[in-house]
Design an enzyme around this catalytic site. Structure first.
Site, mmCIF file in Angstrom:
data_model
loop_
_atom_site.group_PDB
_atom_site.id
_atom_site.type_symbol
_atom_site.label_atom_id
_atom_site.label_comp_id
_atom_site.label_asym_id
_atom_site.label_seq_id
_atom_site.Cartn_x
_atom_site.Cartn_y
_atom_site.Cartn_z
ATOM 1 N N ALA A 182 -41.343 -11.792 22.759
ATOM 2 C CA ALA A 182 -40.547 -10.554 22.734
ATOM 3 C C ALA A 182 -41.165 -9.523 23.603
ATOM 4 C CB ALA A 182 -40.359 -9.979 21.398
ATOM 5 N N SER A 183 -40.452 -8.880 24.468
ATOM 6 C CA SER A 183 -41.111 -7.941 25.219
ATOM 7 C C SER A 183 -40.087 -6.693 25.526
ATOM 8 C CB SER A 183 -41.394 -8.461 26.731
ATOM 9 O OG SER A 183 -40.027 -8.775 27.335
ATOM 10 N N HIS A 184 -40.452 -6.024 26.541
ATOM 11 C CA HIS A 184 -39.689 -4.813 27.137
ATOM 12 C C HIS A 184 -38.505 -5.172 27.784
ATOM 13 C CE1 HIS A 184 -42.549 -5.567 30.065
ATOM 14 N NE2 HIS A 184 -41.936 -4.838 30.859
ATOM 15 N N LEU A 185 -38.683 -6.660 28.348
ATOM 16 C CA LEU A 185 -37.402 -7.018 28.982
ATOM 17 C C LEU A 185 -36.099 -7.129 28.573
ATOM 18 C CD1 LEU A 185 -39.689 -9.716 30.709
ATOM 19 C CD2 LEU A 185 -39.087 -7.621 31.747
ATOM 20 N N ASN A 219 -36.598 -13.115 26.213
ATOM 21 C CA ASN A 219 -37.325 -13.268 25.175
ATOM 22 C C ASN A 219 -36.985 -14.633 24.538
ATOM 23 O OD1 ASN A 219 -38.225 -10.670 24.999
ATOM 24 N ND2 ASN A 219 -36.615 -10.021 23.730
#
Length: 124
Positions: A12-15, A20
């Site tokens: 999971a990320s800020h993208l 994700n």
């Protein structure tokens, strides 16, 4: 360390959400596109027989991977740094782990190395 046949990393990320997902690993490394496509096909069609997978076999166990990872980081840093067991003694490091999962880094890595982490926030 754990004697597993495979591993899955949930990412999971800020993208955006569609970036994700999961990363699959075997002892020789990560799976390639063809392998991922086969897993997706099995998941979509529930065709475990075609995949030669017995869904009734295997076990699930919980492991504290984070502590093992953090201990390895600490030992790697100690081995490569001057200053004995506390090479960060006298160094002030503030961690803002908001919107992430880096809070463990303070208690399990920086403080054992001697860093002063007073003022760090969102470590839960």
């Amino acid at each position: 360390n754990f004697g597993t046949d495979a591993g899955i990393m949930i990412t999971a990320s800020h993208l955006p959400f569609d970036r994700n997902g999961m990363k699959f690993f075997l002892p020789d490394g990560g799976l390639g596109s063809a392998d991922i496509s086969k897993i997706m096909q099995v998941a979509r069609t529930d065709s475990f027989e075609d995949a030669k997978i017995d869904p009734t076999k295997g076990t699930v166990t919980s492991q504290d991977l984070l502590s093992v990872y953090a201990a390895d980081l600490v030992e790697t840093i100690r081995a490569g740094a001057e200053g004995g067991d506390r090479p960060l003694e006298g160094v002030k490091v503030i961690v803002d782990a908001g919107n992430g999962c880096g809070g463990f880094f303070v208690d399990k890595v920086l403080e054992p190395l001697g860093a002063d982490t007073t003022g760090s926030q969102f470590l839960e």
